[in-house]
Design a protein around this motif. Sequence first.
Motif, PDB file in Angstrom:
ATOM      1  N   GLN A  13       0.840  -1.203   0.000  1.00 25.69           N
ATOM      2  CA  GLN A  13       0.000   0.000   0.000  1.00 25.69           C
ATOM      3  C   GLN A  13       0.877   1.256   0.000  1.00 25.69           C
ATOM      4  OE1 GLN A  13      -2.812  -0.405   3.203  1.00 25.69           O
ATOM      5  NE2 GLN A  13      -4.073   1.272   2.489  1.00 25.69           N
ATOM      6  N   ARG A  14       1.940   1.231   0.777  1.00 22.53           N
ATOM      7  CA  ARG A  14       2.846   2.378   0.857  1.00 22.53           C
ATOM      8  C   ARG A  14       3.552   2.598  -0.474  1.00 22.53           C
ATOM      9  NH1 ARG A  14       6.849   2.150   5.846  1.00 22.53           N
ATOM     10  NH2 ARG A  14       8.347   1.354   4.342  1.00 22.53           N
ATOM     11  N   GLN A  15       4.023   1.516  -1.106  1.00 17.74           N
ATOM     12  CA  GLN A  15       4.725   1.633  -2.388  1.00 17.74           C
ATOM     13  C   GLN A  15       3.815   2.160  -3.493  1.00 17.74           C
ATOM     14  OE1 GLN A  15       7.987   1.423  -2.979  1.00 17.74           O
ATOM     15  NE2 GLN A  15       8.257   1.044  -0.808  1.00 17.74           N
ATOM     16  N   GLU A  16       2.525   1.930  -3.348  1.00 20.68           N
ATOM     17  CA  GLU A  16       1.574   2.374  -4.365  1.00 20.68           C
ATOM     18  C   GLU A  16       1.221   3.853  -4.256  1.00 20.68           C
ATOM     19  OE1 GLU A  16      -1.614  -0.459  -3.873  1.00 20.68           O
ATOM     20  OE2 GLU A  16      -0.579  -1.971  -5.079  1.00 20.68           O
ATOM     21  N   LEU A  17       1.687   4.525  -3.199  1.00 19.53           N
ATOM     22  CA  LEU A  17       1.458   5.967  -3.093  1.00 19.53           C
ATOM     23  C   LEU A  17       2.188   6.670  -4.238  1.00 19.53           C
ATOM     24  CD1 LEU A  17       2.098   6.685   0.711  1.00 19.53           C
ATOM     25  CD2 LEU A  17      -0.112   6.798  -0.470  1.00 19.53           C
ATOM     26  N   SER A  18       1.519   7.607  -4.879  1.00 22.35           N
ATOM     27  CA  SER A  18       2.213   8.415  -5.882  1.00 22.35           C
ATOM     28  C   SER A  18       3.265   9.254  -5.166  1.00 22.35           C
ATOM     29  CB  SER A  18       1.222   9.327  -6.609  1.00 22.35           C
ATOM     30  OG  SER A  18       0.768  10.349  -5.721  1.00 22.35           O
ATOM     31  N   LYS A  25       1.803  13.776   2.254  1.00 24.56           N
ATOM     32  CA  LYS A  25       1.536  13.152   3.555  1.00 24.56           C
ATOM     33  C   LYS A  25       2.744  13.300   4.485  1.00 24.56           C
ATOM     34  CE  LYS A  25      -1.729   9.571   2.017  1.00 24.56           C
ATOM     35  NZ  LYS A  25      -2.771   9.753   3.007  1.00 24.56           N
ATOM     36  N   SER A  26       3.935  13.107   3.945  1.00 21.50           N
ATOM     37  CA  SER A  26       5.154  13.259   4.748  1.00 21.50           C
ATOM     38  C   SER A  26       5.284  14.685   5.265  1.00 21.50           C
ATOM     39  CB  SER A  26       6.389  12.897   3.916  1.00 21.50           C
ATOM     40  OG  SER A  26       6.423  11.521   3.621  1.00 21.50           O
ATOM     41  N   ILE A  45      18.232  14.824  18.420  1.00 19.18           N
ATOM     42  CA  ILE A  45      17.151  13.974  17.921  1.00 19.18           C
ATOM     43  C   ILE A  45      17.733  12.841  17.086  1.00 19.18           C
ATOM     44  CG2 ILE A  45      15.047  13.881  16.523  1.00 19.18           C
ATOM     45  CD1 ILE A  45      14.629  16.870  17.176  1.00 19.18           C
ATOM     46  N   PHE A  46      17.340  11.632  17.428  1.00 20.57           N
ATOM     47  CA  PHE A  46      17.681  10.469  16.619  1.00 20.57           C
ATOM     48  C   PHE A  46      16.567  10.310  15.594  1.00 20.57           C
ATOM     49  CE2 PHE A  46      20.501   7.777  19.669  1.00 20.57           C
ATOM     50  CZ  PHE A  46      21.344   8.850  19.852  1.00 20.57           C
ATOM     51  N   ALA A  47      16.932  10.202  14.346  1.00 21.80           N
ATOM     52  CA  ALA A  47      15.945  10.116  13.272  1.00 21.80           C
ATOM     53  C   ALA A  47      16.382   9.024  12.289  1.00 21.80           C
ATOM     54  CB  ALA A  47      15.801  11.473  12.578  1.00 21.80           C
ATOM     55  N   TYR A  48      15.825   9.047  11.117  1.00 20.65           N
ATOM     56  CA  TYR A  48      16.155   8.061  10.086  1.00 20.65           C
ATOM     57  C   TYR A  48      15.990   8.717   8.733  1.00 20.65           C
ATOM     58  CZ  TYR A  48      11.148   7.858   9.399  1.00 20.65           C
ATOM     59  OH  TYR A  48       9.853   8.221   9.134  1.00 20.65           O
ATOM     60  N   PHE A  49      16.656   8.149   7.738  1.00 18.28           N
ATOM     61  CA  PHE A  49      16.463   8.568   6.359  1.00 18.28           C
ATOM     62  C   PHE A  49      15.434   7.637   5.740  1.00 18.28           C
ATOM     63  CE2 PHE A  49      20.834  10.072   7.172  1.00 18.28           C
ATOM     64  CZ  PHE A  49      20.625  11.421   6.914  1.00 18.28           C
ATOM     65  N   SER A  50      14.478   8.210   5.055  1.00 20.14           N
ATOM     66  CA  SER A  50      13.375   7.445   4.475  1.00 20.14           C
ATOM     67  C   SER A  50      13.875   6.363   3.526  1.00 20.14           C
ATOM     68  CB  SER A  50      12.438   8.404   3.735  1.00 20.14           C
ATOM     69  OG  SER A  50      11.381   7.692   3.139  1.00 20.14           O
ATOM     70  N   PHE A  51      13.231   5.208   3.627  1.00 16.84           N
ATOM     71  CA  PHE A  51      13.574   4.034   2.839  1.00 16.84           C
ATOM     72  C   PHE A  51      12.268   3.361   2.442  1.00 16.84           C
ATOM     73  CE2 PHE A  51      14.522  -0.617   3.187  1.00 16.84           C
ATOM     74  CZ  PHE A  51      15.341  -0.726   2.087  1.00 16.84           C
ATOM     75  N   ARG A  52      12.128   3.029   1.170  1.00 15.88           N
ATOM     76  CA  ARG A  52      10.922   2.355   0.678  1.00 15.88           C
ATOM     77  C   ARG A  52       9.638   3.106   1.061  1.00 15.88           C
ATOM     78  NH1 ARG A  52      12.227  -3.901   1.997  1.00 15.88           N
ATOM     79  NH2 ARG A  52      10.142  -3.721   2.820  1.00 15.88           N
ATOM     80  N   LYS A  53       9.668   4.398   0.828  1.00 16.63           N
ATOM     81  CA  LYS A  53       8.528   5.289   1.065  1.00 16.63           C
ATOM     82  C   LYS A  53       8.052   5.321   2.514  1.00 16.63           C
ATOM     83  CE  LYS A  53       6.658   6.000  -3.489  1.00 16.63           C
ATOM     84  NZ  LYS A  53       5.559   5.771  -4.394  1.00 16.63           N
ATOM     85  N   THR A 117       8.212   3.239  11.126  1.00 14.28           N
ATOM     86  CA  THR A 117       7.310   2.113  11.348  1.00 14.28           C
ATOM     87  C   THR A 117       6.708   1.669  10.028  1.00 14.28           C
ATOM     88  OG1 THR A 117       5.308   3.403  11.641  1.00 14.28           O
ATOM     89  CG2 THR A 117       6.654   3.094  13.593  1.00 14.28           C
ATOM     90  N   VAL A 118       6.327   0.411   9.970  1.00 12.67           N
ATOM     91  CA  VAL A 118       5.478  -0.060   8.885  1.00 12.67           C
ATOM     92  C   VAL A 118       4.041   0.267   9.270  1.00 12.67           C
ATOM     93  CG1 VAL A 118       4.654  -2.089   7.621  1.00 12.67           C
ATOM     94  CG2 VAL A 118       7.085  -1.862   8.175  1.00 12.67           C
TER      95      VAL A 118
END
Length: 182
Positions: A13-18, A25-26, A45-53, A117-118
């Motif tokens: 579902q996430r990958q199907e987002l345009s 949304k982000s 702040i500990f964060a992350y780089f976006s992966f697989r939308k 999170t997924v």
Amino acid sequence: MEKSILRKKILKQRQELSELKWQTKSNLICDRLISSPLFLQSNTIFAYFSFRKEVDLNPLFSLNKQWAFPRCVNKSLVWHLWQPGDSLIKDKYGIPTPLESAPIVEALSADLILIPTVACDREKYRLGYGGGFYDRLLSSSQCCGITTIGVVFDFAYLDRLPRDSWDIKLDFVCTETKFLNP
């Protein structure tokens, strides 16, 4: 529903987002985070780089905070300082990470951890990718008392997730339409 089946369903579902919908949304989630007193009062702040939308947090990184990002080392996350302009490499999973030579930041120095999170549920449990990296981090004594916010899109905010005894509850969940308190 089993975790692996649910994970596949939500990732699809996430990958199907345009690209436009994903970025919109982000950005809404980033706006919600920026207006949070928890975020405003945090320095490291500990964060992350976006992966697989995953939720894209890039709009936050130019703000005047000390940012640290994880590298997967064996079965653990090692956090490195990073600021815009610093180099990144892709790890064995394809996730952008700071260089190994970037300064290490101990978890105890974090004020806030933004958790990818997924999916998340109403009780603030998260579904990750299944590697256990964040569950191990959050269950460690180093992270005791550090505020955690799971970031997730509304469609992946569910009533109840399947869970195991090792799953760790988050402090807050932020979606594009909600900031959920304890």
